[in-house]
Enzyme design. Structure first.
Site, PDB file in Angstrom:
ATOM      1  N   HIS A 120       0.828  -1.200   0.000  1.00  0.00           N
ATOM      2  CA  HIS A 120       0.000   0.000   0.000  1.00  0.00           C
ATOM      3  C   HIS A 120       0.862   1.250   0.000  1.00  0.00           C
ATOM      4  CE1 HIS A 120       1.034  -0.534   4.249  1.00  0.00           C
ATOM      5  NE2 HIS A 120       0.765   0.762   4.416  1.00  0.00           N
ATOM      6  N   ASP A 122       0.681   4.998   1.788  1.00  0.00           N
ATOM      7  CA  ASP A 122      -0.013   5.567   2.938  1.00  0.00           C
ATOM      8  C   ASP A 122      -0.969   6.689   2.538  1.00  0.00           C
ATOM      9  OD1 ASP A 122       1.110   3.943   4.885  1.00  0.00           O
ATOM     10  OD2 ASP A 122       2.804   5.286   5.246  1.00  0.00           O
ATOM     11  N   HIS A 280       4.684   0.003   0.243  1.00  0.00           N
ATOM     12  CA  HIS A 280       5.422  -0.784   1.235  1.00  0.00           C
ATOM     13  C   HIS A 280       4.500  -1.834   1.841  1.00  0.00           C
ATOM     14  CE1 HIS A 280       3.780   2.715   3.388  1.00  0.00           C
ATOM     15  NE2 HIS A 280       3.693   1.938   4.452  1.00  0.00           N
ATOM     16  N   ARG A 295       6.123   6.058  13.941  1.00  0.00           N
ATOM     17  CA  ARG A 295       6.165   6.644  12.595  1.00  0.00           C
ATOM     18  C   ARG A 295       5.679   8.089  12.613  1.00  0.00           C
ATOM     19  NH1 ARG A 295       1.868   4.351   8.743  1.00  0.00           N
ATOM     20  NH2 ARG A 295       0.656   6.063   9.635  1.00  0.00           N
TER      21      ARG A 295
END
Length: 304
Positions: A120, A122, A280, A295
């Site tokens: 996907h 983000d 990723h 993150r």
């Protein structure tokens, strides 16, 4: 040090470890990823020239990796903010003391929601998807828990020419309701969609800084919005299977190993990636071990 790798079509025949300014750079594949050494991201959060070196390398390699980054959460956030404002996540939430720092903690009592183990990009369910992210490992499993990144500019470049022609100008919908919302009760799912209506993006986007053409469909993409034209559909029955097969084919390109790099995490290792040109996949193969990541996602711009 010099490494010779078999080149892909259009790729450089020689991939070298080298230095850029004060930073040592070791490319990890012929198409994506480099490991940096001789640099501390805490220093880079305060040093304009050092940050500029890192940003230039990010545009070149699309994902950068560093080890032994014993930095504070404040330094993590400050470094990521050099790229732009940070974004919160409506499902994952943020660290209460550091807005924009999302805690991705997988413990033994974590729900098996399987949000991450899909290729996907983000936030493509946003009108302005993420520009990128800085992800730091806090606790890593002894084995497993790797993350894979994919060069979607390379995926577009190597498409057959007739497919490139067919998809130029196509647009697609991206949905948080159909992904994060799928496990929610109906009322909560509808509320999430009301907050984040499906976004519409070009199937091939232009990278705003490099000018590259990037294949921009992923696990959040539900359907094309302008496929049903006389050029694509002879009869109504052509529409659904024709569009669906094409979309699945395009999404499947991210699974090609030649476009990928795989990173094994250790505590205090960091990945910095350009979300505009990559996908990723966080590999969830480590249960019952624990994996804790933090993150900082960076607000992006509207794809064109």
């Amino acid at each position: 040090m010099e490494k010779t790798l078999a080149p892909l079509e259009g790729a450089p025949a020689l991939v070298r470890a080298h230095s850029r300014g004060s930073i040592s750079v070791e490319p990890l594949t012929c198409t994506i990823g480099a490991e940096l050494s001789g640099v501390n991201l805490g220093d880079a959060s305060r040093d304009d020239d050092l940050f500029a070196e890192i940003k230039a390398l990010l545009l070149q390699y699309k994902v950068l990796f560093l080890r032994d980054q014993d930095i504070t959460r404040a330094e993590h956030v400050a470094f990521a903010e050099r790229f732009g404002p940070l974004e919160d996540h409506p499902v994952a939430g943020s660290d209460p003391d550091h807005p924009g720092l999302v805690r991705i903690y997988k413990d033994l009592d974590s729900a098996p929601e399987h949000y991450e183990n899909a290729l996907h990009t983000d936030g493509t369910w946003r009108e302005n998807p993420s520009m990128g992210a800085v992800l730091r490992c806090i606790v890593s499993p002894p084995v497993g828990g790797d993350t894979i990144w994919v060069n979607m500019a390379e995926a577009h470049r190597r498409l057959p020419e007739h497919i490139k022609t067919q998809i130029q100008g196509l647009r697609a919908r991206h949905s948080i309701e159909a992904t994060f919302g799928a496990v929610m009760p109906q009322e909560k799912r509808h509320s999430l969609k009301a907050q984040f209506p499906d976004a519409e993006h070009p199937v091939v986007r232009t990278h705003p800084e490099t000018g590259e053409q990037v294949l921009f469909v992923n696990a959040f993409t539900t359907h094309f919005v302008n496929y049903h034209t006389p050029g694509n559909v002879r009869f109504g029955q052509d529409y659904a299977p024709g569009a669906g097969l094409l979309l699945n084919y395009l999404i499947s390109q991210a699974a090609v190993p030649e476009y990928q790099v795989r990173w094994r995490w250790t505590p205090n290792s960091v990945a910095i990636w350009d979300n505009r040109s990559t996908q990723h996949y966080a590999v969830q193969d480590y249960w019952p071990a624990v994996r804790r990541m933090e993150r900082a996602g960076i607000v992006g711009d509207r794809p064109f």
